[in-house]
Write a protein that holds these residues in place. Structure first.
Motif, mmCIF file in Angstrom:
data_model
loop_
_atom_site.group_PDB
_atom_site.id
_atom_site.type_symbol
_atom_site.label_atom_id
_atom_site.label_comp_id
_atom_site.label_asym_id
_atom_site.label_seq_id
_atom_site.Cartn_x
_atom_site.Cartn_y
_atom_site.Cartn_z
ATOM 1 N N ASP A 17 0.872 6.915 4.828
ATOM 2 C CA ASP A 17 1.903 6.774 5.864
ATOM 3 C C ASP A 17 3.286 6.618 5.236
ATOM 4 O OD1 ASP A 17 -0.073 6.745 7.878
ATOM 5 O OD2 ASP A 17 -0.315 4.567 7.714
ATOM 6 N N THR A 18 3.333 5.871 4.168
ATOM 7 C CA THR A 18 4.610 5.608 3.492
ATOM 8 C C THR A 18 5.171 6.873 2.866
ATOM 9 O OG1 THR A 18 3.804 3.363 3.037
ATOM 10 C CG2 THR A 18 5.755 4.093 1.821
ATOM 11 N N TYR A 50 -2.268 -6.502 -1.236
ATOM 12 C CA TYR A 50 -1.080 -6.203 -2.039
ATOM 13 C C TYR A 50 -1.184 -6.867 -3.407
ATOM 14 C CZ TYR A 50 0.770 -10.851 -0.571
ATOM 15 O OH TYR A 50 0.959 -12.181 -0.318
ATOM 16 N N PRO A 84 9.567 1.490 10.028
ATOM 17 C CA PRO A 84 8.222 1.228 9.475
ATOM 18 C C PRO A 84 7.529 0.152 10.307
ATOM 19 C CG PRO A 84 9.898 1.164 7.748
ATOM 20 C CD PRO A 84 10.639 1.202 9.050
ATOM 21 N N LEU A 121 7.424 -4.711 2.392
ATOM 22 C CA LEU A 121 8.184 -3.465 2.438
ATOM 23 C C LEU A 121 9.454 -3.759 3.238
ATOM 24 C CD1 LEU A 121 8.166 -0.383 1.776
ATOM 25 C CD2 LEU A 121 7.312 -0.028 4.103
ATOM 26 N N PRO A 168 2.529 -1.666 2.017
ATOM 27 C CA PRO A 168 1.541 -0.599 2.213
ATOM 28 C C PRO A 168 0.249 -0.854 1.425
ATOM 29 C CG PRO A 168 3.704 0.315 1.728
ATOM 30 C CD PRO A 168 3.794 -1.160 1.463
ATOM 31 N N SER A 169 -0.859 -0.374 1.970
ATOM 32 C CA SER A 169 -2.167 -0.571 1.341
ATOM 33 C C SER A 169 -2.813 0.761 0.975
ATOM 34 C CB SER A 169 -3.122 -1.301 2.299
ATOM 35 O OG SER A 169 -2.678 -2.584 2.620
ATOM 36 N N MET A 172 0.725 -0.042 7.535
ATOM 37 C CA MET A 172 0.842 1.315 6.995
ATOM 38 C C MET A 172 0.042 1.456 5.699
ATOM 39 S SD MET A 172 4.722 2.731 7.661
ATOM 40 C CE MET A 172 5.399 1.883 6.267
ATOM 41 N N THR A 173 -0.535 2.643 5.518
ATOM 42 C CA THR A 173 -1.165 2.993 4.246
ATOM 43 C C THR A 173 -0.106 3.634 3.348
ATOM 44 O OG1 THR A 173 -1.759 5.212 4.989
ATOM 45 C CG2 THR A 173 -3.356 3.434 5.416
ATOM 46 N N TRP A 174 -0.485 3.877 2.107
ATOM 47 C CA TRP A 174 0.443 4.578 1.220
ATOM 48 C C TRP A 174 0.682 6.007 1.718
ATOM 49 C CZ3 TRP A 174 3.851 2.476 -1.576
ATOM 50 C CH2 TRP A 174 3.625 1.279 -2.253
ATOM 51 N N GLY A 224 9.614 -1.364 -1.744
ATOM 52 C CA GLY A 224 8.398 -2.169 -1.743
ATOM 53 C C GLY A 224 8.367 -3.047 -2.979
ATOM 54 N N LYS A 253 -6.035 3.034 1.196
ATOM 55 C CA LYS A 253 -7.008 3.128 2.289
ATOM 56 C C LYS A 253 -8.281 2.345 1.999
ATOM 57 C CE LYS A 253 -5.939 7.456 4.704
ATOM 58 N NZ LYS A 253 -6.392 8.833 4.995
#
Length: 426
Positions: free
Chosen positions: A183-184, A300, A175, A160, A291-292, A179-181, A269, A294
């Motif tokens: 969070d993004t 990725y 950032p 990212l 981002p991942s 971070m998770t999606w 990203g 959860k």
């Protein structure tokens, strides 16, 4: 007595005369009479870069190292692109080595150009155990019986990237790794705005696959050609995109241009952007972990491999194997790593050298790249590209409120199925 002495002297003189005539044609006298084996005949290997490689990288990582170790071997880069692959094979042009993305293998198996490297590697003492084992499993799954069509010389990474100046401008914290999606999405909401007549967007990516690949999703099964898009997993990926692109002032364009050119995009990203960033020295950027989801932390993309292969039609397979050995040596892969390319070798010393040859990466958060691993990569169908093209169209219809998610996925399934049937396969 005189006769015997004359015979001995004559014999000695004959032997001296023979020695003076020199060695046979295939050896030369060197040092203390030790024969030197004749140098091998020159060999030129033709390499087809189906997966693009710059002329500069080709020289540094393949041509020059191979020539240095084996002066009689010349590797030549064919000046062609992937669209000319079929015509090159049909014309029976010489081709010894191929650089190819693992996702392109299934669509090209029909030409019978791929060769199982296993016996050649065994003969050369080439160790497959030096490579990321999951990367090697990904390659084995491309064949019907576990053949190894090639070895990975590079793994694509995700990150990212963010524009530090925009975050400073709007007073929003940068950032961070992990971070998770979700969070993004929240960060995207904070960074998307119209200000002073300029549209600033929080997040974008270059392709729908950035949402689907971490879930190991492909539109068409690589073994059966069954269409797979009408599923809960695809629905999850579509709905993530909708969350991001339904944020006011964050229109989805599936493009990285606003990040490197207009500089109005806060985060992007995607995969390796170093080439583009090197051409944008005035961009104040850094990078964090991709981002991942959860349920799939620190994951990725999927195993996105650049592989080198020898062809079944090569007349110089021993030499092709030697060239592959040089290209995949620790020495050359270390050089590649310094150039910001992620090696598939497991040697930790190679990874330590990542990016040190690129001044623009000094001080950047490169460790964020290594905090995630690729997801499992199922074999791609020969209809993968068309399937993705249809999916992208329906995804854009969905985020543009032209269709609901269930209708979009159902329509995509039907259109891809019609396409496959029109091709007369399976």
């Amino acid at each position: 007595m005189k006769t015997k002495l004359a015979f001995v002297c004559g014999t000695v003189m004959t032997l001296l005369a023979l020695a003076a005539c020199g060695a046979p044609n295939n050896v030369s006298q060197e040092g203390e009479g030790k024969p030197k084996v004749k140098d091998p005949d020159p060999v030129t290997l033709k390499l087809f870069a189906y997966n693009p490689m710059s002329e500069s990288d080709f020289k540094k990582l393949i041509a020059e190292p191979v020539k240095k170790k084996y002066p009689y071997i010349t590797v030549e880069l064919l000046s062609k692109n992937s669209t000319q692959f079929e015509s090159t094979i049909a014309a029976k042009e010489d081709m010894d080595l191929i650089l190819m993305w693992n996702g392109s293998v299934n669509s090209n198996k029909q030409y019978g150009i791929f060769e199982d490297m296993t016996p050649h590697a065994r003969k050369a003492g080439f160790d497959f155990g030096r490579f990321d084992p999951k990367a090697m499993e990904t390659i084995k799954e491309l064949s019907d019986k576990g053949e190894i069509y090639g070895v990975p010389y590079q793994i694509q990474f995700y990150a990212l990237y963010y524009n530090k100046d925009l975050f400073d401008k709007f007073g929003v914290p940068y950032p961070k790794d992990g971070m998770t999606w979700e969070d993004t999405v929240e960060l995207t909401r904070k960074m998307s705005r119209m200000q002073d007549g300029v549209q600033y967007s929080g997040f974008d990516t270059d392709t729908l696959s950035r949402f689907t690949y971490p879930l190991s999703l492909v539109p068409v099964d690589g073994k059966t050609d069954k269409v797979l898009v009408n599923s809960d997993a695809y629905k999850k990926a579509f709905e993530l995109g909708k969350q991001l692109y339904s944020i006011p002032d964050n229109p989805g364009k599936l493009s990285t241009g606003r990040f490197t050119k207009e500089k109005t995009l806060a985060m992007v990203g995607t995969v390796n952007l170093f080439d583009q960033l090197e051409k944008t020295p005035d961009l104040n950027w850094d990078m964090v972990q991709f981002p991942s989801y959860k349920e799939k932390p620190n994951t990725y993309g999927m195993y996105d491999l650049n592989i080198v292969m020898m062809t079944s039609t090569s007349k110089h397979k021993d030499e092709a194997m030697k060239a592959i050995e040089v290209f995949l040596s620790d020495e050359v892969q270390t050089l590649s790593s310094t150039m910001g390319k992620l090696s598939a070798l497991t040697n930790p010393e190679i990874r330590k050298q990542f990016g040190i040859g690129l001044p623009m990466l000094k001080g950047k958060n490169l460790q964020g790249i290594f905090k995630s691993s690729p997801a499992y990569a199922p074999p791609f169908s020969m209809h993968h590209s068309k399937g993705n093209e249809i999916l992208k169209k329906t995804f854009l219809d969905y985020i543009g409120d032209k269709k609901d998610v269930n209708t979009a996925l159902r329509d995509a399934e039907e259109e891809i199925t019609r396409y496959i049937k029109s091709q007369g396969t399976k």
